[in-house]
Design a protein around this motif. Structure first.
Motif, PDB file in Angstrom:
ATOM      1  N   SER A 117       4.049   8.425  -0.783  1.00 56.68           N
ATOM      2  CA  SER A 117       2.696   8.506  -0.302  1.00 56.68           C
ATOM      3  C   SER A 117       1.703   8.789  -1.425  1.00 56.68           C
ATOM      4  O   SER A 117       2.040   9.300  -2.403  1.00 56.68           O
ATOM      5  CB  SER A 117       2.578   9.448   0.978  1.00 56.68           C
ATOM      6  N   TYR A 127      -8.402   7.990   1.686  1.00 57.41           N
ATOM      7  CA  TYR A 127      -7.416   6.696   1.373  1.00 57.41           C
ATOM      8  C   TYR A 127      -5.923   7.283   1.497  1.00 57.41           C
ATOM      9  O   TYR A 127      -5.591   8.225   0.935  1.00 57.41           O
ATOM     10  CB  TYR A 127      -7.460   5.999  -0.009  1.00 57.41           C
ATOM     11  N   LYS A 128      -5.139   6.654   2.385  1.00 60.47           N
ATOM     12  CA  LYS A 128      -3.603   6.733   2.245  1.00 60.47           C
ATOM     13  C   LYS A 128      -2.839   5.536   2.283  1.00 60.47           C
ATOM     14  O   LYS A 128      -3.089   4.667   2.920  1.00 60.47           O
ATOM     15  CB  LYS A 128      -3.315   7.538   3.707  1.00 60.47           C
ATOM     16  N   VAL A 129      -1.846   5.562   1.172  1.00 54.30           N
ATOM     17  CA  VAL A 129      -0.979   4.502   1.140  1.00 54.30           C
ATOM     18  C   VAL A 129       0.351   5.192   1.201  1.00 54.30           C
ATOM     19  O   VAL A 129       0.952   5.852   0.605  1.00 54.30           O
ATOM     20  CB  VAL A 129      -1.097   3.753  -0.128  1.00 54.30           C
ATOM     21  N   GLU A 130       1.238   4.650   2.369  1.00 55.94           N
ATOM     22  CA  GLU A 130       2.536   5.453   2.389  1.00 55.94           C
ATOM     23  C   GLU A 130       3.573   4.315   2.873  1.00 55.94           C
ATOM     24  O   GLU A 130       3.519   3.158   3.409  1.00 55.94           O
ATOM     25  CB  GLU A 130       2.414   6.434   3.609  1.00 55.94           C
ATOM     26  N   ILE A 144      -1.237   1.308   5.315  1.00 59.21           N
ATOM     27  CA  ILE A 144      -2.580   1.807   4.467  1.00 59.21           C
ATOM     28  C   ILE A 144      -3.530   2.015   5.148  1.00 59.21           C
ATOM     29  O   ILE A 144      -3.925   1.169   6.081  1.00 59.21           O
ATOM     30  CB  ILE A 144      -2.872   0.496   3.372  1.00 59.21           C
ATOM     31  N   ILE A 184      -6.486   1.246  -3.685  1.00 62.34           N
ATOM     32  CA  ILE A 184      -5.477   0.673  -2.877  1.00 62.34           C
ATOM     33  C   ILE A 184      -4.288   0.453  -3.661  1.00 62.34           C
ATOM     34  O   ILE A 184      -3.200   0.693  -3.327  1.00 62.34           O
ATOM     35  CB  ILE A 184      -5.978  -0.079  -1.798  1.00 62.34           C
ATOM     36  N   PHE A 188      -0.694   1.601  -4.126  1.00 61.57           N
ATOM     37  CA  PHE A 188       0.516   0.707  -3.803  1.00 61.57           C
ATOM     38  C   PHE A 188       1.347   0.739  -4.780  1.00 61.57           C
ATOM     39  O   PHE A 188       2.659   0.763  -4.609  1.00 61.57           O
ATOM     40  CB  PHE A 188      -0.179  -0.628  -3.337  1.00 61.57           C
TER      41      PHE A 188
END
Length: 268
Positions: A117, A127-130, A144, A184, A188
């Protein structure tokens, strides 16, 4: 990688006729190793890749011997460490199988990325990318989110595969500002399950104390996993004819053979 066997057939015939000693010795050493790991991991039905992934994490004779040889300072350990340094130097000097896709301790995918994550706050946005749940070794549920100051979702992306091309082609992603896109994409990349990592550090204080010529990361467990991956990679480019069979390129198999030979002895 493309198979270059046909293009290099004349040179490979020289190898088959014994003109190059160490690639042949490496192959001969790999065969009993192959028999050992297939016998010890029968549930994988002789499939090399899943066996080796289990082997990297298992408390088996092979990896524990690598760790011991990395940590000790006896005669056997010094021989192994010397050949490890030589293998690293040869890989950096000759760039196999080619300069753009070379095998290297400096950039190697040898384990699943432990980072799943990525979180960042920027200009009152979160912002969260997991990776939500791994579905299989090659498929992941990716999510995302961008949340505004009111905790409202202004961007949501879900996909069942880690695929950057799919992300950048998404219409909602295309409509974002460049700053949002950059954050992002950075996240990623950070959670890439096949992230390439370096086993070489820049500070001596962070390096393996038993090896002074090259600053290998001071983590024998991870370095042992990387050694297994490197040996397997150079095995594959040799077995599949993907390495250009020049005298210089094939020098990598001398230290690799001696390392593998030492390790095989621990399997008796």
């Amino acid at each position: 990688m493309a198979n270059n066997f046909v293009d290099h057939k004349d040179r490979w015939l020289l190898i088959a006729n014994g003109e190059f000693e160490y690639p042949i010795l490496f192959i001969k050493s790999w065969l009993p190793f192959n028999a050992w790991y297939c016998n010890n991991y029968p549930h994988h039905k002789n499939k090399d890749r899943p066996i080796l992934e289990d082997m990297k994490l298992d408390n088996n004779l092979f990896i524990t011997r690598i760790i011991a040889l990395l940590q000790n300072d006896d005669e056997d350990a010094i021989i192994f460490q010397t050949n490890l340094v030589k293998l690293h130097n040869n890989l950096e000097s000759f760039k196999v199988p080619n300069a753009t896709e070379n095998i290297s301790f400096k950039s190697l995918n040898y384990r699943i990325n432990p980072k799943t994550s990525f979180l960042k706050t920027y200009r009152n946005h979160n912002y969260k990318v997991e990776i939500v749940t791994p579905i299989s070794p090659n498929f992941y549920k990716i999510r995302i989110d961008i949340l505004n100051a009111s905790n409202r979702n202004i961007f949501l992306y879900n996909h069942t595969k880690y695929d950057k091309l799919h992300l950048i082609a998404d219409s909602s992603f295309i409509s974002l500002s460049q700053a949002n896109k950059d954050i992002i994409l950075g996240g990623f990349d950070a959670i890439n399950p096949k992230l390439k990592e370096s086993l070489i550090v820049t500070k001596k204080s962070e390096s393996l104390p038993t090896i002074t010529q090259i600053l290998f990361k001071n983590d024998s467990q991870l370095l042992a996993q990387a050694i297994i991956e490197i040996l397997y990679n150079i095995r594959c480019i040799l077995f599949h004819g993907e390495i250009q069979p020049s005298k210089d390129n094939l020098k990598i198999y001398e230290p690799a053979f001696y390392m593998l030979k030492q390790l095989i002895k621990s399997l008796d």
